[in-house]
Design an enzyme around this catalytic site. Structure first.
Site, PDB file in Angstrom:
ATOM      1  N   ILE A   1      43.584 -15.299 -56.740  1.00 51.41           N
ATOM      2  CA  ILE A   1      43.385 -13.927 -56.266  1.00 51.41           C
ATOM      3  C   ILE A   1      43.642 -12.979 -57.426  1.00 51.41           C
ATOM      4  O   ILE A   1      44.717 -12.997 -58.015  1.00 51.41           O
ATOM      5  CB  ILE A   1      44.330 -13.609 -55.089  1.00 51.41           C
ATOM      6  CG1 ILE A   1      44.116 -14.601 -53.953  1.00 51.41           C
ATOM      7  CG2 ILE A   1      44.134 -12.158 -54.616  1.00 51.41           C
ATOM      8  CD1 ILE A   1      42.686 -14.658 -53.442  1.00 51.41           C
TER       9      ILE A   1
ATOM     10  N   ASP B   1      49.890 -20.350 -55.407  1.00 45.31           N
ATOM     11  CA  ASP B   1      50.910 -20.982 -54.553  1.00 45.31           C
ATOM     12  C   ASP B   1      52.346 -20.617 -54.905  1.00 45.31           C
ATOM     13  O   ASP B   1      53.257 -21.397 -54.643  1.00 45.31           O
ATOM     14  CB  ASP B   1      50.754 -22.525 -54.643  1.00 45.31           C
ATOM     15  CG  ASP B   1      49.369 -22.960 -54.214  1.00 45.31           C
ATOM     16  OD1 ASP B   1      48.878 -23.957 -54.763  1.00 45.31           O
ATOM     17  OD2 ASP B   1      48.787 -22.267 -53.356  1.00 45.31           O
TER      18      ASP B   1
ATOM     19  N   ASN C   1      40.275 -23.792 -40.112  1.00 50.91           N
ATOM     20  CA  ASN C   1      41.382 -22.852 -39.870  1.00 50.91           C
ATOM     21  C   ASN C   1      40.852 -21.463 -39.535  1.00 50.91           C
ATOM     22  O   ASN C   1      41.394 -20.796 -38.647  1.00 50.91           O
ATOM     23  CB  ASN C   1      42.291 -22.786 -41.098  1.00 50.91           C
ATOM     24  CG  ASN C   1      43.274 -23.937 -41.152  1.00 50.91           C
ATOM     25  OD1 ASN C   1      44.276 -23.942 -40.439  1.00 50.91           O
ATOM     26  ND2 ASN C   1      42.977 -24.928 -41.953  1.00 50.91           N
TER      27      ASN C   1
ATOM     28  N   LEU D   1      39.617 -21.245 -52.701  1.00 47.35           N
ATOM     29  CA  LEU D   1      40.026 -22.000 -53.902  1.00 47.35           C
ATOM     30  C   LEU D   1      40.215 -21.171 -55.157  1.00 47.35           C
ATOM     31  O   LEU D   1      40.709 -21.661 -56.158  1.00 47.35           O
ATOM     32  CB  LEU D   1      38.997 -23.108 -54.176  1.00 47.35           C
ATOM     33  CG  LEU D   1      38.874 -24.159 -53.062  1.00 47.35           C
ATOM     34  CD1 LEU D   1      37.871 -25.230 -53.451  1.00 47.35           C
ATOM     35  CD2 LEU D   1      40.233 -24.787 -52.755  1.00 47.35           C
TER      36      LEU D   1
ATOM     37  N   GLU E   1      48.434 -27.379 -39.318  1.00 51.61           N
ATOM     38  CA  GLU E   1      47.785 -26.104 -39.677  1.00 51.61           C
ATOM     39  C   GLU E   1      47.233 -25.422 -38.446  1.00 51.61           C
ATOM     40  O   GLU E   1      47.455 -24.234 -38.204  1.00 51.61           O
ATOM     41  CB  GLU E   1      46.646 -26.356 -40.678  1.00 51.61           C
ATOM     42  CG  GLU E   1      47.117 -26.866 -42.004  1.00 51.61           C
ATOM     43  CD  GLU E   1      45.973 -27.278 -42.897  1.00 51.61           C
ATOM     44  OE1 GLU E   1      44.815 -27.386 -42.437  1.00 51.61           O
ATOM     45  OE2 GLU E   1      46.240 -27.483 -44.084  1.00 51.61           O
TER      46      GLU E   1
ATOM     47  N   HIS F   1      49.015 -23.631 -47.516  1.00 51.14           N
ATOM     48  CA  HIS F   1      48.871 -24.728 -48.492  1.00 51.14           C
ATOM     49  C   HIS F   1      49.200 -26.033 -47.762  1.00 51.14           C
ATOM     50  O   HIS F   1      50.209 -26.095 -47.034  1.00 51.14           O
ATOM     51  CB  HIS F   1      49.798 -24.511 -49.687  1.00 51.14           C
ATOM     52  CG  HIS F   1      49.628 -25.542 -50.756  1.00 51.14           C
ATOM     53  ND1 HIS F   1      48.536 -25.569 -51.595  1.00 51.14           N
ATOM     54  CD2 HIS F   1      50.397 -26.609 -51.088  1.00 51.14           C
ATOM     55  CE1 HIS F   1      48.650 -26.615 -52.407  1.00 51.14           C
ATOM     56  NE2 HIS F   1      49.761 -27.259 -52.127  1.00 51.14           N
TER      57      HIS F   1
END
Ligand code: GRF
Length: 189
Positions: A88, A145, A14, A85, A174, A104
């Site tokens: 934050i 999330d 990505n 992963l 994505e 996600h």
């Protein structure tokens, strides 16, 4: 010029897709990648793309202001999490309100939260017999999330789909949508 930094812990497909999407865009610059994983594939992708990667450890990321200071000193306007992963930390969320965006590989709020990443997500989706999966692009807050959803796209699943089949269908979404959603967010800023 909108300056973007991309966090990634893994392969970085990505991160690469986003970088090539904006490569010809004179008003957007992918300044650097950041990773917690010194062997992450994203580092090699960055080398190939001419984009440096900043590597950091857990203490630096979660217990100091070094990464926040770096992003601010480099005048970063938008922080992208593309397969990053770690949770934050509050200092980063507060320093970049509504300026940290995550993708996600499932339709949140289902199949999200701590430990739900990569294959674990797709295995859970297959296990549950879901008839669709997809992606969720959302703002990031202090919880895994749980930030405000910006965009979702779905893909149809069939009973014979394995977790790898689901991963392939989701990754296709994505790569199509993430750069375009980022572009629309930049346009609104
Ligand atoms: C993607 O599935 C993304 O949804 C999730 O982590 C994965 C990153 O893949 N957050 P890549 O490293 O960009 O190939």
């Amino acid at each position: 010029m909108k300056r973007i930094a991309i966090f990634a812990s893994g392969s970085g497909s990505n991160a690469e897709r986003i970088s090539t999407y904006f490569a010809e865009n004179q008003s957007v610059s992918i300044e650097f990648f950041l990773s917690n994983n010194p062997t992450a594939g994203v580092i090699e992708r960055g080398r190939r793309l001419g984009i440096p990667t900043v590597i950091f450890d857990k203490k630096t990321f979660s217990k100091t202001d070094k990464i926040v200071n770096l992003l601010q000193n480099q005048e970063i306007d938008l922080v992208i999490l593309a397969g990053f992963l770690w949770l934050i930390p509050e200092n980063l969320v507060k320093a970049f309100p509504n300026k940290i965006i995550n993708i996600h590989p499932a339709l949140l709020p289902k199949y999200g939260g701590k430990g739900m990443w990569g294959h674990f997500v797709h295995e859970a989706v297959v296990e549950a017999g879901e008839k669709e999966s997809g992606i969720t692009i959302h703002y990031v807050n202090e919880h895994y999330d749980e930030g405000k959803v910006i965009f979702q796209a779905t893909c149809e699943l069939v009973p014979t789909d394995t977790p790898d089949d689901v991963a392939r269908k989701v990754q296709a979404l994505e790569h199509i949508h993430f750069p375009v959603v980022i572009e629309s967010i930049i346009a609104e800023q």
